[in-house]
Each structure stands twice: as C-alpha cells, then as structure tokens.
Scaffold this active site. Sequence first.
Site, mmCIF file in Angstrom:
data_model
loop_
_atom_site.group_PDB
_atom_site.id
_atom_site.type_symbol
_atom_site.label_atom_id
_atom_site.label_comp_id
_atom_site.label_asym_id
_atom_site.label_seq_id
_atom_site.Cartn_x
_atom_site.Cartn_y
_atom_site.Cartn_z
ATOM 1 N N ASP A 280 0.824 -1.212 0.000
ATOM 2 C CA ASP A 280 0.000 0.000 0.000
ATOM 3 C C ASP A 280 0.857 1.261 0.000
ATOM 4 O OD1 ASP A 280 0.762 -0.831 2.613
ATOM 5 O OD2 ASP A 280 -0.648 0.576 3.498
ATOM 6 N N GLU B 121 -0.478 -2.004 5.204
ATOM 7 C CA GLU B 121 0.461 -1.933 6.335
ATOM 8 C C GLU B 121 0.412 -0.569 7.009
ATOM 9 O OE1 GLU B 121 3.630 -0.787 8.681
ATOM 10 O OE2 GLU B 121 3.549 -0.012 6.642
ATOM 11 N N GLU B 122 0.247 0.491 6.225
ATOM 12 C CA GLU B 122 0.310 1.833 6.779
ATOM 13 C C GLU B 122 -0.830 2.128 7.756
ATOM 14 O OE1 GLU B 122 2.777 3.703 6.579
ATOM 15 O OE2 GLU B 122 3.891 3.092 4.798
ATOM 16 N N ARG C 63 18.767 -7.717 13.666
ATOM 17 C CA ARG C 63 19.102 -8.027 15.053
ATOM 18 C C ARG C 63 18.073 -9.008 15.602
ATOM 19 N NH1 ARG C 63 16.941 -5.664 19.378
ATOM 20 N NH2 ARG C 63 18.949 -5.048 20.263
ATOM 21 N N HIS D 236 8.190 8.742 4.177
ATOM 22 C CA HIS D 236 6.974 9.551 4.319
ATOM 23 C C HIS D 236 7.197 11.008 3.922
ATOM 24 C CE1 HIS D 236 4.607 6.580 7.098
ATOM 25 N NE2 HIS D 236 5.454 5.940 6.302
#
Length: 402
Positions: A91, A149-150, A189, A375
């Site tokens: 998206d 996802e946003e 990580r 963004h």
Amino acid sequence: MVATVSLDAILHKHRIRPAIQALQTELVEWRRTFHKKPELAFRENLTAEFIAQKLTELGIDHQTGIAKTGIVAVIKGKDEGKVLGIRADMDALPIQEENEVDYCSQHDGVMHACGHDGHVAIALGTAKYLSENRDSFNGTVKIIFQPAEESPGGAKPMIEEGVLKNPDVDAIIGLHIWNNLPLGTVGVRPGALMAAAETFHVRVQGKGGHGALPHQTKDAIVIGSQIVTAFQTVVARSVNPIDSAVVTVGEFHAGDAHNVIADFAELSGTVRYFNPELRDLRDRLEAIINGVCHSYGATYELDYIRMYPPTINDPAIAALVKTVAEESIETPLGVAPECQTMGSEDMSYFLQEVPGCYFFLGSANPQLDLAYPHHHPRFNFDESALGMGVEMFVRCVEKFLA
C-alpha cells in the site's frame, strides 16, 4: 567531481548472482509501474491485478482476494520439506509527491513514500527466480503480498483468513527498504527491531465561562495542560531506564475565543515501546488523566487503540539472515546488527504466529539525491537495492530450505 560506480559493479560487489543481475531491468520496470499507480490501504486493486497477472505468466500457483486485495503465491521446490514465508506490503500513503521523475505518481494525493513499491518488486523478482530454479531448494515458499500496512493493518486479517495455513508456514521473513541506512547495508538483530504503536484520544470535559470570572469555571485548557505535563513522568518514572518508550501528545485542541475559558479540551498522541510487558502503560496514562481531572472536578473520555505490537525477531532466524547478509555484502557497508527504530510494523503479527525475521535493506544514496526520509513527499531510493533484496531473499530460501 563525484566519482560514479556502474550498476553492474555495485551488484557484483554485493555478490549478486548473474541470473538475479539479469532481473534488474525488470525489477526497476515493475517498481516504477507500482510507483506511478499508488493505492491506499485495502484499495490496492491495480497493484494486485498486476501481481496476479505476472504470477500467472510465470506459472506460479496463487490465491487472490485475501483480506480484500492480498495475494499469496506458492512455489514448491524439488522435494518435500519445510515452508518459508516471505512477506511484502504493497500500500501507499496519502501524500502528494514532489519528485520530478518520469515515473512520478499519477494518482493525485497518493504516493509510494515508504518503499512498498520496491518491496513488491523484490518479492515478485524472488518469485520469478525461485519458479525458474526450483531444483535449488526443498520444501515450499509462500510469498505473501499484503495490503494496508500503513494502517489499519492487513497482516492480522490475512492471518485470520488462513494465509499461514495449508501448507503451514514454519518461519517467515520480510524486509524494508530503508533510507536511514546507506545503500546495501543490512540492519538485522534478534529481539525487538521495531516498536509497538498505540494511539490515544482524550476529551476533557470542564466548565466554560467568561475569562473575567474564572472562579465560575473548570478550565479545560489548564486541566489538559496538567495532563500533558504529567505524561512526561510516565517514561521518566514508570519505565525501567534499561527499556525504551515514548509517549507523545501530538494534538491539543481547545477554546474558540481569547476571552472565553474553554469548556472542553481534546488531546491525541501515541505510545511506543519495545518490551511487550509495557502494554500496561495504557493504565498508567489513564490513572494520570483520572487523577488530574478528579482534582479539578472535571470528567473525561479516553479512546485508546492498540495498533501494532512490537516487531520481535526470532534469534535463530535473525542469525540466519545475518549470516546471509555477511555472505552477500562486502565491507565497508556490511551489516548493522543493532539497528532499531521506534517506528512500527504490522509484520509483528506474523512474527507472533511463527518464528521469523524482519530486516532493513539500506537504500539511501546521497550522491544521487536519494536520501530523503520515509513519508517525505520527495522520498525515493537507489533502485540497485532491488537486486540486493532478491539476492537476500533467495539466499535465505536456499539456506532455510537446504
């Protein structure tokens, strides 16, 4: 004058196999196609249609319409074995693009300003390579193209609709194009990579009145200000200093005139943390709101939304990704093992279900003016990261499904 390095030299330096180097032109073409036609959460219809068409052309089994626009592709290796999931979000964001490129967004007010167009291109390139080289791995790869996802989040509804089942996924990986790292660097990580994201909205109800007669009122601005100030003690005095957390008030709205004491105030903000045990910060915030309002004789309403949990990597899968990165990338770029951010991701829901690893793939190239933050209306990235992403995914498949 700045020296330039050819794309072939970059890809060769990162030990990208010739077959994946040969995909680079297509990867860029696909990425730019997605970039020109960005779509918001759960509306990724053109994107999903393009993906499904390519999967059909490649002869890859796939299912569409999962959580509205989601797709899962299934690629089987030469023999039976484990199942590895690969996730890519697709998206865009409600941002007006300011880049002056020939593949600029054609959808007014919508832009791929976070790299998801690159994620889809990398996943599609991985699917193509694996479908043409099934004898290089055992077991099965499930490539998940995820919407939204946003926000409000497409991972959870995809899981609820069975995307990790039939066949059951044993582990899952995903990557994020990352302009906070130089091109080719891998940030990986064990444990928490990204933070939980929770939001709150508070309405404080006081009693308005004339600015000259404050004794007749319950000043909502004063009450709200006390709440904002008291919130600063939450992290400083309620969280173990070894842990990390953020409480931010991003909005404060109250009052309509300079000589009128406000009847109500509205505050909104966000809470972020790595340690799942800090979920009880919500209760601490409400205790402060309740105490301040009670002391002033005011009332309140609290709307608290838990958006995404922390993105926590499984140590064994993170070690596998780190090994792959070390094998794929030469210094001085290399691996950034302690890379973390207070940003959030709904990849976290997949990692709650099965062991997995989410990692960052550095994509910033300041020499080409490709280093604006995510963004930002001028966000863009060095597209040579696309081939690197495919190589990382393919090597993870080959190592996990050896």
